[in-house]
Design an enzyme around this catalytic site. Structure first.
Site, PDB file in Angstrom:
ATOM      1  N   THR A 143     -12.284   2.053  -5.316  1.00  0.00           N
ATOM      2  CA  THR A 143     -10.867   1.869  -4.374  1.00  0.00           C
ATOM      3  C   THR A 143     -10.543   3.376  -4.320  1.00  0.00           C
ATOM      4  OG1 THR A 143      -8.739   1.528  -4.944  1.00  0.00           O
ATOM      5  CG2 THR A 143     -10.262   1.973  -6.899  1.00  0.00           C
ATOM      6  N   GLY A 144      -9.425   3.444  -3.485  1.00  0.00           N
ATOM      7  CA  GLY A 144      -9.269   4.932  -3.256  1.00  0.00           C
ATOM      8  C   GLY A 144      -9.258   4.955  -1.532  1.00  0.00           C
TER       9      GLY A 144
ATOM     10  N   THR B 196      -6.543  -1.491  -3.351  1.00  0.00           N
ATOM     11  CA  THR B 196      -7.543  -2.352  -2.877  1.00  0.00           C
ATOM     12  C   THR B 196      -7.672  -3.353  -4.261  1.00  0.00           C
ATOM     13  OG1 THR B 196      -8.811  -0.811  -1.682  1.00  0.00           O
ATOM     14  CG2 THR B 196     -10.021  -2.364  -3.109  1.00  0.00           C
TER      15      THR B 196
HETATM   16  N1  GLY Z   1     -10.397   1.764  -0.235  1.00  0.00           N
HETATM   17  C1  GLY Z   1      -9.561   0.907   0.898  1.00  0.00           C
HETATM   18  C2  GLY Z   1      -9.444   1.424   2.278  1.00  0.00           C
HETATM   19  O1  GLY Z   1      -9.138   2.716   2.548  1.00  0.00           O
HETATM   20  O2  GLY Z   1      -9.357   0.715   3.228  1.00  0.00           O
END
Ligand code: GLY
Length: 317
Positions: A229-230, A180
Site C-alpha cells: 500500500t502507499g 488500498t
Molecule cells: N497503491 C495504490 C495506488 O497507488 O494506486
C-alpha cells in the site's frame, strides 16, 4: 478439525499520513478487527487460502471507510476506476483487473480470472467479463468521496492524492494519504495467498495504472506472500512485493528480506507500506509512511499496527 498448520492472517486498509486523533484510529480498528476474525475463523474451519483472501477482500471492499470497492476515491474526471489482483502461492498464479468501473467487488472478478487462460484484464475487457458473468451494476460512490473530489475541483486539483480513509475531517482539511486494502493468509494446509484492491491514488489522470494490479504490489510463492500500500509509483519503482517474496524464496528470513527492502525504499525516499507472511507462519509489516493501517491474527490473539511508531522500518508478530 485436525489442523496440519497453525493458520495466520494479516490485513491492511492503507498507509499514509496520520489519522485525525484517537477517534480515527479507534474507528479503523473497529473496521479491521471483524475482518481479521472472520478470515481467521474461516481458516480454522479448513478453508483454502484463496477462499479466505476472497472473503477478507470482499469485506474490506464493502467498508466505505477504505479506498477500494465502495468508498473508492474519484479520479481527475470524477469517475471511479478500481484495480485489484490476487495471487495463489501454491499454484503460482497471478490474476488482476485494471481500472474497472460499476462493480461492487473487483476482487470477485480477479478470483474468477484465476482459472482463466487470460488472467489480467484492463478496463474494457474487465467490463465485458463482468457483463458476461452477469455481475450486477453497482455505484461505489459515497458522499464523502464526492465531497472530497468537489473540494479538490474547487482548489484546481492541488492535491496529488486523496485521503487514506474516508473521514469527514480529512475532507475538511484535504489531508493527503494513500489507501488500498490487502489480505495475506497462511491456511491450515500451509498454503499462502494474497489479494489487494484499490480505487487508486485519487485525482489521477485517466488511464493511470495502479501497483495493486501488478506483481509489484501483490505477489506470492509457496514461500511468502506480500500486499503493498502507499503511492503506486513508489511501489512499482521498488517492485516491492515481488522483491520481498523473491528474497524469501531464495532463502532469506522474512524479517531480513523486509528489513533490506524497506531500508532500500527509505533510502530512495519512497512513501509506502507492506504486510507479509511466510510459510513458517512468520508475520511481518513495514512502512516508510507515517501510519500503516494493518491488523493480524497470530494464532493466539489479534494485534494491529495502528499506533506502531517506534522509528523502526519493519515490525514482526
Ligand atoms: N497503491 C495504490 C495506488 O497507488 O494506486
Amino acid at each position: 478439525m485436525n489442523l496440519q498448520v497453525q493458520p495466520k492472517v494479516i490485513i491492511h486498509g492503507g498507509a499514509g499520513s496520520s489519522l485525525h486523533g484517537k477517534g480515527g484510529l479507534e474507528s479503523v480498528r473497529r473496521s479491521l478487527y471483524p475482518v481479521v476474525e472472520a478470515v481467521y475463523s474461516l481458516l480454522l474451519s479448513g478453508a483454502a487460502a484463496s477462499e479466505a483472501v476472497l472473503l477478507g477482500c470482499q469485506m474490506l471492499e464493502d467498508d466505505p471507510r477504505f479506498n477500494a470497492g465502495t468508498g473508492s476515491v474519484l479520479q481527475s474526471d470524477g469517475q471511479i476506476r478500481m484495480s485489484a489482483s490476487f495471487m495463489d502461492g501454491t499454484s503460482g498464479r497471478f490474476s488482476g483487473v485494471i481500472n474497472i468501473s460499476r462493480v461492487k467487488n473487483p476482487i470477485e472478478l480477479v478470483h474468477f480470472l484465476q482459472s482463466s487462460p487470460d488472467r489480467v484484464l484492463s478496463d474494457y475487457g474487465a467490463a465485458e467479463l463482468a457483463r458476461e458473468l452477469q455481475v450486477p451494476l453497482f455505484n461505489a460512490l459515497t458522499d464523502l468521496r464526492l465531497k472530497e473530489w468537489m473540494q479538490e475541483r474547487q482548489d484546481n486539483f492541488k492535491s496529488t492524492m486523496a485521503g487514506v480513509v474516508a473521514e469527514p475531517e480529512l475532507v475538511e482539511s484535504s489531508n493527503a494519504g494513500r489507501g488500498t486494502i490487502g489480505v495475506v493468509v497462511l491456511d491450515s494446509f500451509g498454503g499462502l495467498a494474497v489479494g489487494t484492491s484499490t480505487g487508486g491514488k485519487g485525482f489521477e489522470r485517466i488511464g493511470r495504472v495502479s501497483d495493486s494490479a501488478m506483481p509489484a504490489g501483490n505477489y506470492a510463492t509457496s514461500h511468502a506472500a506480500v500486499s503493498c500500500t502507499g503511492i503506486g509509483e513508489d511501489i512499482i519503482d521498488e517492485c516491492l512485493a515481488a522483491k520481498i517474496v523473491v528474497r524469501v524464496t531464495d532463502g532469506m528470513f522474512l524479517k531480513d528480506a523486509m528489513q533490506r527492502s524497506f531500508t532500500e525504499a527509505s533510502k530512495n525516499q519512497r512513501d509506502l507500506g507492506a504486510i507479509a507472511l511466510d510459510a513458517s507462519g512468520a508475520i511481518s509489516w513495514g512502512k516508510t509512511s507515517e501510519v500503516l493501517l494493518a491488523a493480524y491474527h497470530d494464532g493466539t490473539s489479534i494485534g494491529d499496527t495502528l499506533e506502531w511508531n517506534n522509528g523502526d522500518l519493519v515490525g514482526c508478530a
